[in-house]
Design a protein around this motif. Sequence first.
Motif, PDB file in Angstrom:
ATOM      1  N   VAL A  99      -6.519  -4.063  -0.076  1.00  0.00           N
ATOM      2  CA  VAL A  99      -7.498  -3.002   0.110  1.00  0.00           C
ATOM      3  C   VAL A  99      -7.717  -2.677   1.588  1.00  0.00           C
ATOM      4  O   VAL A  99      -7.730  -1.517   1.983  1.00  0.00           O
ATOM      5  CB  VAL A  99      -8.843  -3.361  -0.560  1.00  0.00           C
ATOM      6  N   MET A 100      -7.867  -3.684   2.429  1.00  0.00           N
ATOM      7  CA  MET A 100      -8.132  -3.415   3.846  1.00  0.00           C
ATOM      8  C   MET A 100      -6.954  -2.722   4.513  1.00  0.00           C
ATOM      9  O   MET A 100      -7.139  -1.876   5.380  1.00  0.00           O
ATOM     10  CB  MET A 100      -8.499  -4.704   4.584  1.00  0.00           C
ATOM     11  N   SER A 124      -6.307  -2.374  -4.899  1.00  0.00           N
ATOM     12  CA  SER A 124      -7.315  -3.444  -4.957  1.00  0.00           C
ATOM     13  C   SER A 124      -6.875  -4.546  -5.911  1.00  0.00           C
ATOM     14  O   SER A 124      -7.167  -5.718  -5.690  1.00  0.00           O
ATOM     15  CB  SER A 124      -8.677  -2.894  -5.345  1.00  0.00           C
ATOM     16  N   ALA A 137       0.831  -1.207   0.000  1.00  0.00           N
ATOM     17  CA  ALA A 137       0.000   0.000   0.000  1.00  0.00           C
ATOM     18  C   ALA A 137       0.866   1.258   0.000  1.00  0.00           C
ATOM     19  O   ALA A 137       0.594   2.213  -0.737  1.00  0.00           O
ATOM     20  CB  ALA A 137      -0.927  -0.002   1.210  1.00  0.00           C
ATOM     21  N   THR A 190      -6.273   5.532   4.864  1.00  0.00           N
ATOM     22  CA  THR A 190      -7.505   6.307   4.930  1.00  0.00           C
ATOM     23  C   THR A 190      -7.879   6.694   6.361  1.00  0.00           C
ATOM     24  O   THR A 190      -8.347   7.816   6.586  1.00  0.00           O
ATOM     25  CB  THR A 190      -8.653   5.530   4.265  1.00  0.00           C
ATOM     26  N   LEU A 191      -7.706   5.803   7.320  1.00  0.00           N
ATOM     27  CA  LEU A 191      -8.071   6.129   8.703  1.00  0.00           C
ATOM     28  C   LEU A 191      -7.302   7.334   9.236  1.00  0.00           C
ATOM     29  O   LEU A 191      -7.926   8.274   9.752  1.00  0.00           O
ATOM     30  CB  LEU A 191      -7.895   4.903   9.614  1.00  0.00           C
ATOM     31  N   TYR A 210      -6.360   3.558  -4.748  1.00  0.00           N
ATOM     32  CA  TYR A 210      -7.276   2.510  -4.320  1.00  0.00           C
ATOM     33  C   TYR A 210      -7.419   1.423  -5.388  1.00  0.00           C
ATOM     34  O   TYR A 210      -7.393   0.235  -5.089  1.00  0.00           O
ATOM     35  CB  TYR A 210      -8.647   3.118  -3.989  1.00  0.00           C
ATOM     36  N   PHE A 219      -4.953  -0.662   2.980  1.00  0.00           N
ATOM     37  CA  PHE A 219      -5.069   0.719   2.501  1.00  0.00           C
ATOM     38  C   PHE A 219      -6.122   1.476   3.299  1.00  0.00           C
ATOM     39  O   PHE A 219      -5.898   2.600   3.732  1.00  0.00           O
ATOM     40  CB  PHE A 219      -5.424   0.726   1.015  1.00  0.00           C
ATOM     41  N   MET A 220      -7.272   0.840   3.470  1.00  0.00           N
ATOM     42  CA  MET A 220      -8.376   1.509   4.162  1.00  0.00           C
ATOM     43  C   MET A 220      -8.012   1.865   5.601  1.00  0.00           C
ATOM     44  O   MET A 220      -8.358   2.939   6.064  1.00  0.00           O
ATOM     45  CB  MET A 220      -9.635   0.636   4.137  1.00  0.00           C
ATOM     46  N   THR A 221      -7.318   0.970   6.279  1.00  0.00           N
ATOM     47  CA  THR A 221      -7.006   1.251   7.680  1.00  0.00           C
ATOM     48  C   THR A 221      -5.736   2.076   7.856  1.00  0.00           C
ATOM     49  O   THR A 221      -5.710   3.000   8.656  1.00  0.00           O
ATOM     50  CB  THR A 221      -6.890  -0.050   8.482  1.00  0.00           C
TER      51      THR A 221
END
Length: 190
Positions: free
Chosen positions: A120-121, A115, A70, A128-129, A111, A123-125
């Motif tokens: 992806v997860m 993906s 990521a 993005t968090l 993203y 990246f999201m955590t």
Amino acid sequence: MAKVELTPLRPWDDFFPSSERFAKPDVKDLTKWNNRVVNNLLYYQTNYLALAVVVFLIVGFLNPLGMFTAMAVVTGVFLGSVWAGENRAVINNFKRQNPTAFLIAVMFASYLLISMLGSVMVFMTAITLPLALIFAHSSFRLRNMKNKLENKIEGAGLKRSPMGILLEALGQQEENFQKIQSFLEGKLKD
């Protein structure tokens, strides 16, 4: 030109004071909201960096390979977008006219690539968090006098910081520089 220096870590009671120093941003006046966010990003940049590092380390400890993937993808897409913005007039104009849309496009491209690589997860955590937490704080935190003074010094070019350089690369500082330059030129004429 001033040398680049990291701003000091702001005390906890300044960074996260009681609720009277937080207010809902005026969503009808996007310029004012953007100004609040940019100024808070400059003033609290070291606190935001510490927050991002803590989240980054926690997620990195839980999934090191996904974190590296990521991180590499986001860095590559960001550097590519900055290069394209500097070397392609169409992209540079879009970046100046729609800085938020440009940033969203960079995040969306990151993203999509992540993906495809299956992280992806992470990246999201990990990405993005912290960005969501930083955006929320910078949107709701009201500025104080010290914040305003520090931002004027940065805007005048007397002091440079990593966040100031990043915001300049994203086209967010140019308006402040032009306002200060116009003000100084007006004072010199008087």
